[in-house]
Design an enzyme around this catalytic site. Structure first.
Site, PDB file in Angstrom:
ATOM      1  N   GLY A   1      47.772  56.648  51.019  1.00  0.00           N
ATOM      2  CA  GLY A   1      47.191  55.348  50.731  1.00  0.00           C
ATOM      3  C   GLY A   1      46.361  55.364  49.469  1.00  0.00           C
ATOM      4  N   PRO A   2      45.909  54.185  49.013  1.00  0.00           N
ATOM      5  CA  PRO A   2      45.092  54.100  47.796  1.00  0.00           C
ATOM      6  C   PRO A   2      43.744  54.785  47.987  1.00  0.00           C
ATOM      7  CG  PRO A   2      45.952  51.937  48.460  1.00  0.00           C
ATOM      8  CD  PRO A   2      46.187  52.868  49.601  1.00  0.00           C
ATOM      9  N   GLY A  27      39.891  55.286  48.529  1.00  0.00           N
ATOM     10  CA  GLY A  27      38.844  54.490  49.164  1.00  0.00           C
ATOM     11  C   GLY A  27      39.225  53.812  50.448  1.00  0.00           C
ATOM     12  N   GLY A  47      39.884  55.325  53.343  1.00  0.00           N
ATOM     13  CA  GLY A  47      39.344  56.011  54.512  1.00  0.00           C
ATOM     14  C   GLY A  47      40.221  57.110  55.066  1.00  0.00           C
ATOM     15  N   HIS A  80      35.737  26.859  26.625  1.00  0.00           N
ATOM     16  CA  HIS A  80      36.745  27.822  27.077  1.00  0.00           C
ATOM     17  C   HIS A  80      36.781  27.884  28.609  1.00  0.00           C
ATOM     18  CE1 HIS A  80      39.097  31.636  26.438  1.00  0.00           C
ATOM     19  NE2 HIS A  80      38.707  31.817  27.690  1.00  0.00           N
ATOM     20  N   GLU A  81      35.620  28.025  29.230  1.00  0.00           N
ATOM     21  CA  GLU A  81      35.585  28.153  30.691  1.00  0.00           C
ATOM     22  C   GLU A  81      35.966  26.843  31.375  1.00  0.00           C
ATOM     23  OE1 GLU A  81      35.465  30.997  31.757  1.00  0.00           O
ATOM     24  OE2 GLU A  81      34.682  31.997  29.986  1.00  0.00           O
TER      25      GLU A  81
END
Length: 669
Positions: free
Chosen positions: A239-240, A242, A244, A460-461
């Protein structure tokens, strides 16, 4: 068990080595220093002609002749006169007097004041006789001196070297190898030390279910052996980072109440050839002695990488892997020995390591879903004081794509934020701020933008937010801000996920591209120029468009043809093209065409709603940060739209408490 743990701990070996080395050096230096001091210290040396002058002046009371020196003792009158002229004010003079007495040996209470080199002089005896000085000679004890020098310079160093060598041999005979390099560095944990059970692991129900069967097998082997079942030799946690994996392995040991050996794959390999294989043998030897037990190898890809025959197969890593394969084939599962391993790169592991009979199970520990994130937040929040306003479900919905370590960090950041503001409990506001800090960093209060830059960033935002509101298949805006952040963003827009989604339609992806390009479109529309602030927007839009064409089959030109494959799925997810150069060039043209279409759509939407764009931007310049509710209120006033009914208002309030894991802009403006 604690004694054995201390005995095998690598730090203890290093400390023992340090003590032995320091002791050996100290003894050697002390002996050599003492010998040097014995030889080099004593009365003050004078020249032979000065000695003769003292004899002629009748200042000498006693003379002792040795094989290589003449020791001189002055008369009381001469000694008193010299003491008055130059009193001994230094420690060296006192030491010289003390050592002079020891060197004189048989001179009684009087110690020599000076010495000079022995010179063959036939007139010396006559001069001494005339001066009235007492003189005597010594038979040189050359044999004792020779033995002493031989002992210090030869026997003692050889004895020390033999002592150290015998210690080496004893350590090697115990299977540890020289300096313990072949000794396993495995750390052993009992259940009371790990303190972890399946109750401490949340969000990975499927993985826990697979491992629970293993624990039950260790507790009740007869129930399974009666039907002919065998305990799996090994389980690979994939798994990725972090998610567990290590925590799950500790929980298995805690539930099974058996010894837990834990070490990293990189701990097997060092600079010495054969060390890794020796450590593998030693690890399994220890495990057999403690069976039933669990052996956990973290980051097994460090030694389990596919063997490359093109470069030869005799390197240290391959020898370690071969030994591991042999050991996993050789042990008996009836003894209750279970191998657990973890990796986030399963695609590079050797096929011989992955086959059944070595690792019988592959357990996927993936990113948690919504329910899993809620459970993880509850586990990490159980020891944190929180008020009644906290809604962990809203935080879980806001953090789509987060892993367990991310969520634990957010809870901790929220607690720190509450203490910083002088509160005794954590509120929902603290949790939102913690999520925001993890996403885009802290506010940069020391960065002051010019008035013109504030206008550009605001338009822009608002361009992003307005394009979002004007399109279907988009998520509502939750927050707009032009406050700079530490991760590089001069401003950003956050959107609200209404529900967790696992699929995206083609229209939703096209809308994402239009939203990403809305900021650049607003700049060009209002200021008739563009800035560097859209760099991250362009990168994200290009990535989405390319993925649609090469992986999702959403291009009319290429159809369902798969043109890219994902490598390192659980790490960076890097895509690699599976086509020729000519096809790659056509892909670039198709991506360019898709981006141009999306940019034209964004400019069209903003041009048709220029009044709303100007008013919302002016409000944002004044306030710096506005909520999604304030944004929609101004938009409705400009467009002449009615306010939402009570049901819509409640839904809006619900959305106000949620933020997405992926803001429109993670960097830039």
């Amino acid at each position: 068990m604690d004694n054995q743990n201390n005995k095998n701990h690598p730090n203890n070996n290093r400390q023992g080595w340090g003590i032995i080395l320091v002791t050996t050096l100290l003894v050697t230096f002390m002996v050599m220093g003492f010998y040097s001091l014995m030889r080099g210290s004593g009365p003050e040396e004078i020249s032979y002609d000065k000695f003769l002058d003292m004899v002629d002046d009748k200042k000498v009371a006693e003379v002792s002749l040795s094989s290589n020196r003449i020791y001189i003792t002055l008369t009381d009158e001469a000694r008193t006169k010299e003491a008055q002229e130059s009193a001994p004010d230094s420690m060296d003079s006192v030491i010289n007097q003390i050592w002079g007495q020891a060197a004189a040996g048989e001179n009684g209470d009087s110690s020599p004041d000076y010495y000079t080199a022995y010179v063959s002089d036939d007139t010396l005896v006559e001069r001494l006789y005339k001066s009235g000085a007492e003189f005597k000679g010594e038979v040189p004890d050359t044999m004792s001196q020779m033995f002493f020098e031989l002992f210090v310079t030869l026997v003692l160093p050889i004895a020390l070297m033999a002592l150290v060598l015998s210690w080496f041999i004893r350590k090697m005979s115990k299977g540890g190898g020289m300096m313990g390099v072949g000794k396993s560095n495995a750390k052993m944990y009992m259940e009371k030390e790990t303190g972890v059970t399946f109750q401490d692991v949340a969000g990975e129900d499927e993985a826990k279910e697979s491992l629970q069967e293993v624990v039950d097998f260790l507790h009740n082997p007869g129930k399974y052996s009666g039907i002919g079942a065998k305990l799996p030799k090994g389980a690979l946690l994939v798994g990725p980072p972090g998610t567990g994996k290590t925590l799950l392995a500790k929980a298995v040991a805690g539930e099974a109440k058996v010894p837990f050996f834990s070490l990293s794959g990189s701990a097997f390999v060092e600079m010495y050839v054969g060390v890794g294989a020796s450590r593998v043998r030693d690890l399994f030897k220890q495990a057999y002695q403690q069976a039933p037990c669990i052996v956990f190898i973290d980051e097994i890809d460090a030694i389990g990488k596919t063997r490359d025959t093109a470069l030869g197969g005799n390197d240290e890593r391959e020898q370690t892997l071969n030994q591991l394969l042999a050991e996993m084939d050789g042990f008996d599962t009836n003894k209750g020995l279970l191998i657990l391993a973890a990796t986030n790169r399963p695609e590079i592991l050797d096929p011989a390591l992955l086959r059944p009979g070595r690792f019988d199970r592959r357990i996927i520990v993936d990113k948690p879903d919504l329910k899993g994130r809620i459970d993880i937040l509850k586990v990490h929040a159980k020891d944190v004081r929180m008020d009644e306003s906290v809604d962990l479900e809203a935080i879980a919905l806001a953090t789509s794509g987060a892993v367990g370590s991310d969520l634990a960090n957010m809870i901790n950041e929220a607690a720190i934020n509450a203490v910083k503001h002088g509160r005794q409990v954590v509120s929902q506001k603290d949790l939102f701020e913690a999520v925001e800090v993890v996403l885009v960093g802290k506010e940069k209060k020391d960065r002051i933008m010019s008035k013109e830059e504030r206008r550009i960033v605001s338009y822009h935002e608002v361009g992003h937010a307005l394009v979002t509101a004007l399109q279907k298949n988009t998520e509502p805006v939750q927050k707009i801000t032009i406050v700079p952040r530490t991760m590089g963003a001069l401003g950003y827009v956050m959107q609200t996920p209404e529900e967790e989604k696992f699929l995206n339609t083609k229209k939703e992806l096209e809308a994402m591209i239009v939203v990403a390009l809305g900021g650049r479109a607003a700049e060009e529309l209002v200021f008739d120029t563009v800035t560097t602030g859209a760099a991250n927007d362009i990168e994200q839009a290009t990535k989405t468009a390319r993925t649609m064409i090469t992986q999702y089959g959403m291009s009319e030109k290429f159809g369902l043809m798969g043109l890219e494959s994902i490598q390192n799925k659980y790490l960076d997810g890097r895509a690699v093209l599976n086509c020729g150069d000519a096809t790659a060039a056509e892909i670039d043209e198709e991506v360019m065409k898709m981006l141009k279409t999306a940019y034209a759509e964004a400019k069209k939407l903003l041009a048709e709603n220029r009044e709303a764009l100007d008013k919302i931007a002016a409000f944002l310049i004044e306030k710096e940060t506005i909520t999604g509710k304030e944004f929609m209120k101004i938009f409705r006033e400009v467009k002449g739209l009615p306010e939402p009914d009570e049901e819509g208002e409640e839904k809006t309030k619900e959305r106000e408490g949620r933020i997405t894991m992926k803001p429109v802009e993670e960097a830039g403006i």
